[in-house]
Scaffold this active site. Structure first.
Site, short mmCIF file in Angstrom:
data_model
loop_
_atom_site.label_atom_id
_atom_site.label_comp_id
_atom_site.label_asym_id
_atom_site.label_seq_id
_atom_site.Cartn_x
_atom_site.Cartn_y
_atom_site.Cartn_z
N ASP A 12 52.90 40.28 37.92
CA ASP A 12 52.76 39.26 38.95
C ASP A 12 53.45 39.76 40.21
O ASP A 12 54.66 39.99 40.22
CB ASP A 12 53.42 37.98 38.44
CG ASP A 12 53.34 36.83 39.43
OD1 ASP A 12 53.02 37.06 40.62
OD2 ASP A 12 53.62 35.70 39.02
N ASN A 26 43.39 36.41 53.99
CA ASN A 26 42.09 36.32 54.66
C ASN A 26 42.35 36.31 56.17
O ASN A 26 43.50 36.18 56.61
CB ASN A 26 41.28 35.12 54.19
CG ASN A 26 42.01 33.82 54.41
OD1 ASN A 26 42.39 33.51 55.55
ND2 ASN A 26 42.25 33.08 53.34
N GLY A 34 44.08 32.68 45.15
CA GLY A 34 44.41 33.97 44.54
C GLY A 34 45.85 34.39 44.81
O GLY A 34 46.77 33.57 44.84
N VAL A 35 46.01 35.67 45.06
CA VAL A 35 47.34 36.22 45.24
C VAL A 35 47.97 35.68 46.53
O VAL A 35 49.20 35.48 46.62
CB VAL A 35 47.31 37.76 45.18
CG1 VAL A 35 46.64 38.37 46.39
CG2 VAL A 35 48.71 38.33 44.98
N ASP A 36 47.15 35.40 47.53
CA ASP A 36 47.62 34.83 48.80
C ASP A 36 48.31 33.49 48.54
O ASP A 36 49.46 33.26 48.97
CB ASP A 36 46.39 34.65 49.71
CG ASP A 36 46.73 34.35 51.16
OD1 ASP A 36 47.92 34.42 51.52
OD2 ASP A 36 45.80 34.04 51.92
N SER A 123 40.69 42.71 47.47
CA SER A 123 39.24 42.41 47.56
C SER A 123 38.53 42.18 46.23
O SER A 123 37.34 41.84 46.24
CB SER A 123 38.46 43.49 48.33
OG SER A 123 38.61 43.33 49.72
N THR A 124 39.20 42.39 45.10
CA THR A 124 38.45 42.30 43.83
C THR A 124 38.49 40.91 43.20
O THR A 124 37.99 40.72 42.09
CB THR A 124 38.94 43.34 42.80
OG1 THR A 124 40.30 43.05 42.44
CG2 THR A 124 38.85 44.75 43.37
N GLY A 125 39.06 39.93 43.91
CA GLY A 125 39.03 38.55 43.43
C GLY A 125 37.93 37.80 44.17
O GLY A 125 36.75 38.10 44.02
P1 ADP Z 1 40.64 38.92 47.59
O1 ADP Z 1 40.30 37.70 48.41
O2 ADP Z 1 41.13 40.09 48.45
O3 ADP Z 1 39.57 39.29 46.64
P2 ADP Z 1 42.23 37.59 45.48
O4 ADP Z 1 43.62 37.07 45.63
O5 ADP Z 1 41.13 36.61 45.26
O6 ADP Z 1 41.97 38.51 46.79
O7 ADP Z 1 42.19 38.66 44.29
C1 ADP Z 1 42.74 39.95 44.38
C2 ADP Z 1 43.39 40.30 43.07
O8 ADP Z 1 44.68 39.69 43.01
C3 ADP Z 1 42.63 39.84 41.82
O9 ADP Z 1 42.64 40.91 40.88
C4 ADP Z 1 43.51 38.68 41.31
O10 ADP Z 1 43.42 38.56 39.89
C5 ADP Z 1 44.87 39.20 41.70
N1 ADP Z 1 45.98 38.24 41.69
C6 ADP Z 1 45.98 36.89 41.73
N2 ADP Z 1 47.25 36.42 41.65
C7 ADP Z 1 48.07 37.50 41.57
C8 ADP Z 1 49.47 37.70 41.45
N3 ADP Z 1 50.33 36.67 41.41
N4 ADP Z 1 49.96 38.99 41.36
C9 ADP Z 1 49.11 40.05 41.41
N5 ADP Z 1 47.78 39.93 41.53
C10 ADP Z 1 47.26 38.68 41.60
#
Ligand code: ADP
Length: 173
Positions: A12, A26, A34-36, A123-125
């Site tokens: 994480d 974004n 997501g991670v943001d 970008s992979t989410g």
């Molecule tokens: P994007 O919009 O760039 O695709 P996302 O946040 O949707 O970004 O996804 C990017 C990656 O981050 C995905 O593999 C998602 O599973 C991952 N992710 C989500 N939460 C976390 C976290 N707390 N730590 C690390 N990776 C995360």
């Protein structure tokens, strides 16, 4: 080069203790899912406040570019916010933009002083970039920037789920 390391771990990003983490933000810089979302929840309002100031000064952040903010309650010193490409079909410069995210983040970290930087899989989410393809762009781009850095000696990919973790390990072989 022997003192430089690139690591691939499952974990994480909000729990990282490297000097900096990179947010897959974004263009609005005003938070998302997501991670943001996880970074803003864990780091608190100081990060969003700093993003708002940047956004007011320079408008939306173009894909491939990076800005730095403080990290609020997170253990790291800096959050570097970058915007990955939205996947269309691979024919719209997605790979170049994705590589620019890693290169520009490591270059910015290098000017700010951090010795270690952790990345998610940009970008992979929500942005839909196929993870096997993204890994094959991300790893060489990060490795190249790391080789040319002065201060950064550790780049760590912190991958949230097993599929993503395995794709990056596979791409490293
Ligand atoms: P994007 O919009 O760039 O695709 P996302 O946040 O949707 O970004 O996804 C990017 C990656 O981050 C995905 O593999 C998602 O599973 C991952 N992710 C989500 N939460 C976390 C976290 N707390 N730590 C690390 N990776 C995360």
């Amino acid at each position: 080069m022997s003192d430089r390391r690139l690591e691939i771990v499952r974990g994480d990003l909000t729990r990282e203790t490297t000097d900096a983490i990179v947010n897959a933000a974004n263009s609005s810089l005003l938070g998302g899912g997501g991670v943001d979302g996880a970074i803003h929840r864990a780091g608190g309002s100081a990060i969003l406040e700093a993003c708002r100031v940047i956004r007011a000064a320079q408008g939306p952040l173009p894909a491939g570019e990076v800005v730095a903010t403080p990290a609020g309650r997170l253990a790291v010193k800096h959050v570097l916010h970058t915007v990955g490409p939205v996947w269309q079909d691979g024919e719209h410069g997605e790979a170049e933009t994705l590589a620019a995210c890693y290169r520009n983040a490591i270059e910015l970290a290098d000017t700010l002083g951090p010795a270690s930087v952790s990345f998610p899989s940009i970008s992979t989410g929500a942005f839909g970039y196929p993870v096997e393809d993204a890994a094959r762009v991300a790893l060489p781009a990060a490795r190249h920037a790391l080789a040319h850095a002065k201060n950064v000696v550790l780049v760590r990919f912190v991958l949230f789920d097993d599929v993503t973790h395995r794709a990056y390990l596979q791409a490293e072989r």
